[in-house]
Design a protein around this motif. Structure first.
Motif, PDB file in Angstrom:
ATOM      1  N   ALA A   5       0.734  -1.200   0.033  1.00  0.00           N
ATOM      2  CA  ALA A   5      -0.163  -0.138   0.050  1.00  0.00           C
ATOM      3  C   ALA A   5       0.919   1.179  -0.048  1.00  0.00           C
ATOM      4  O   ALA A   5       2.029   1.261   0.563  1.00  0.00           O
ATOM      5  CB  ALA A   5      -0.774   0.100   1.120  1.00  0.00           C
ATOM      6  N   VAL A   6       0.292   2.285  -0.744  1.00  0.00           N
ATOM      7  CA  VAL A   6       0.968   3.804  -0.546  1.00  0.00           C
ATOM      8  C   VAL A   6      -0.298   4.478   0.009  1.00  0.00           C
ATOM      9  O   VAL A   6      -1.342   4.487  -0.600  1.00  0.00           O
ATOM     10  CB  VAL A   6       1.153   4.238  -2.028  1.00  0.00           C
ATOM     11  CG1 VAL A   6       1.734   5.493  -1.745  1.00  0.00           C
ATOM     12  CG2 VAL A   6       2.387   3.176  -2.418  1.00  0.00           C
ATOM     13  N   VAL A   7       0.122   5.264   1.057  1.00  0.00           N
ATOM     14  CA  VAL A   7      -0.785   6.294   1.602  1.00  0.00           C
ATOM     15  C   VAL A   7      -0.120   7.656   1.646  1.00  0.00           C
ATOM     16  O   VAL A   7       0.942   8.095   1.908  1.00  0.00           O
ATOM     17  CB  VAL A   7      -1.069   5.922   3.194  1.00  0.00           C
ATOM     18  CG1 VAL A   7      -2.169   6.854   3.685  1.00  0.00           C
ATOM     19  CG2 VAL A   7      -1.631   4.422   3.180  1.00  0.00           C
ATOM     20  N   TRP A   8      -1.025   8.707   1.322  1.00  0.00           N
ATOM     21  CA  TRP A   8      -0.463  10.154   1.202  1.00  0.00           C
ATOM     22  C   TRP A   8      -1.155  10.900   2.002  1.00  0.00           C
ATOM     23  O   TRP A   8      -2.386  10.756   2.282  1.00  0.00           O
ATOM     24  CB  TRP A   8      -0.820  10.587  -0.286  1.00  0.00           C
ATOM     25  CG  TRP A   8      -0.422   9.688  -1.389  1.00  0.00           C
ATOM     26  CD1 TRP A   8      -0.870   8.711  -2.014  1.00  0.00           C
ATOM     27  CD2 TRP A   8       0.844   9.898  -2.088  1.00  0.00           C
ATOM     28  NE1 TRP A   8      -0.134   8.278  -3.234  1.00  0.00           N
ATOM     29  CE2 TRP A   8       0.787   8.817  -3.131  1.00  0.00           C
ATOM     30  CE3 TRP A   8       1.973  10.768  -2.098  1.00  0.00           C
ATOM     31  CZ2 TRP A   8       1.903   8.688  -4.166  1.00  0.00           C
ATOM     32  CZ3 TRP A   8       2.866  10.612  -3.029  1.00  0.00           C
ATOM     33  CH2 TRP A   8       3.106   9.775  -3.877  1.00  0.00           C
ATOM     34  N   VAL A   9      -0.467  11.624   2.781  1.00  0.00           N
ATOM     35  CA  VAL A   9      -0.642  12.757   3.469  1.00  0.00           C
ATOM     36  C   VAL A   9      -0.340  13.969   3.385  1.00  0.00           C
ATOM     37  O   VAL A   9       0.737  14.350   2.998  1.00  0.00           O
ATOM     38  CB  VAL A   9      -0.177  12.039   5.179  1.00  0.00           C
ATOM     39  CG1 VAL A   9      -0.688  12.972   6.287  1.00  0.00           C
ATOM     40  CG2 VAL A   9      -0.314  10.622   5.494  1.00  0.00           C
ATOM     41  N   LEU A  10      -1.278  14.908   3.571  1.00  0.00           N
ATOM     42  CA  LEU A  10      -0.733  16.544   3.426  1.00  0.00           C
ATOM     43  C   LEU A  10      -1.328  17.091   4.474  1.00  0.00           C
ATOM     44  O   LEU A  10      -2.360  16.986   5.282  1.00  0.00           O
ATOM     45  CB  LEU A  10      -1.885  16.940   2.187  1.00  0.00           C
ATOM     46  CG  LEU A  10      -1.639  16.181   0.802  1.00  0.00           C
ATOM     47  CD1 LEU A  10      -2.629  16.567  -0.359  1.00  0.00           C
ATOM     48  CD2 LEU A  10      -0.023  16.638   0.426  1.00  0.00           C
ATOM     49  N   HIS A  11      -0.637  18.061   4.981  1.00  0.00           N
ATOM     50  CA  HIS A  11      -0.721  18.856   6.082  1.00  0.00           C
ATOM     51  C   HIS A  11      -1.641  20.245   5.681  1.00  0.00           C
ATOM     52  O   HIS A  11      -1.428  20.982   4.594  1.00  0.00           O
ATOM     53  CB  HIS A  11       0.633  19.486   6.810  1.00  0.00           C
ATOM     54  CG  HIS A  11       0.336  20.268   7.794  1.00  0.00           C
ATOM     55  ND1 HIS A  11       0.019  19.385   9.200  1.00  0.00           N
ATOM     56  CD2 HIS A  11       0.307  21.650   8.234  1.00  0.00           C
ATOM     57  CE1 HIS A  11      -0.083  20.445  10.037  1.00  0.00           C
ATOM     58  NE2 HIS A  11       0.031  21.689   9.397  1.00  0.00           N
ATOM     59  N   VAL A  12      -2.530  20.430   6.165  1.00  0.00           N
ATOM     60  CA  VAL A  12      -3.547  21.554   6.043  1.00  0.00           C
ATOM     61  C   VAL A  12      -3.886  22.618   7.400  1.00  0.00           C
ATOM     62  O   VAL A  12      -3.747  22.104   8.558  1.00  0.00           O
ATOM     63  CB  VAL A  12      -5.014  21.019   5.673  1.00  0.00           C
ATOM     64  CG1 VAL A  12      -4.898  20.240   4.236  1.00  0.00           C
ATOM     65  CG2 VAL A  12      -5.765  20.162   6.636  1.00  0.00           C
TER      66      VAL A  12
END
Length: 194
Positions: free
Chosen positions: A45-52
């Protein structure tokens, strides 16, 4: 699928800051791209996380348009893109639930900033019982001014201050702090050329 690559904050927001000019890894997208390809090829799996930071007007405010992956990176079908408001990738997202539902037990982390969001995620993931690997050369950071330095100094002034932590010092400190306690430290080559 028992492993996941968690890509943390590899986003355009950082490129908008003057300090990115002295980043430890301005080509981080290439290293992250190598990792994502290797994980996908292995069926992991690949999980993408973005800071907001909604409503702040900063480069992390989604309204400004910079909260997006760096050029050259894109999630494949089925890969989640989570948005967080905390330093770690767990507290303000459903990351743990997503991993648990899929039986994922091993995590590899990469992203921006080495000592901040990546390290904080590694520590929390370890406390939650995950074996963690940090792909250290697929992280990036910027020099850190001394705690007593005046605010709003230019990048040049920060670099000229002998109390400033260099990117090499920050990365080394993170390696020392995590290795053998919270994570295994590895390079992209070690993780992709097995």
């Amino acid at each position: 699928m028992k492993r996941a690559l968690v890509v943390i904050d590899v986003q355009e927001s950082f490129l908008q800051r003057p300090s990115w000019a002295v980043s430890s890894n301005p080509d981080i997208a290439k290293q992250v791209g190598r990792l994502t390809e290797a994980f996908r090829a292995a069926g992991d799996a690949v999980v993408w996380v973005l800071h907001v930071e909604p409503g702040t007007g900063t480069v992390f405010d989604p309204e400004r348009g910079f909260v997006r992956l760096l050029d050259g990176l894109a999630p494949a079908d089925g890969e989640p893109v989570l948005r967080k408001t905390s330093h770690n990738a767990f507290t303000t997202t459903n990351l743990q639930q997503w991993l648990t539902e899929r039986g994922i037990r091993d995590l590899t982390l990469c992203g921006i900033r080495t000592e901040q969001c990546v390290e904080t995620t590694a520590r929390l993931a370890s406390d939650l019982g995950y074996p963690v690997t940090v792909a250290i050369d697929a992280t990036a950071t910027e020099p850190i001014a001394h705690r007593d330095a005046p605010p709003d100094r230019s990048v040049e002034e920060i670099l000229a201050d002998p109390r400033t932590l260099t990117t090499a010092e920050i990365i080394a400190r993170t390696e020392y702090a995590l290795a053998g306690r919270f994570a295994t430290i590895a390079t992209v080559d070690e993780l992709t050329l097995r």
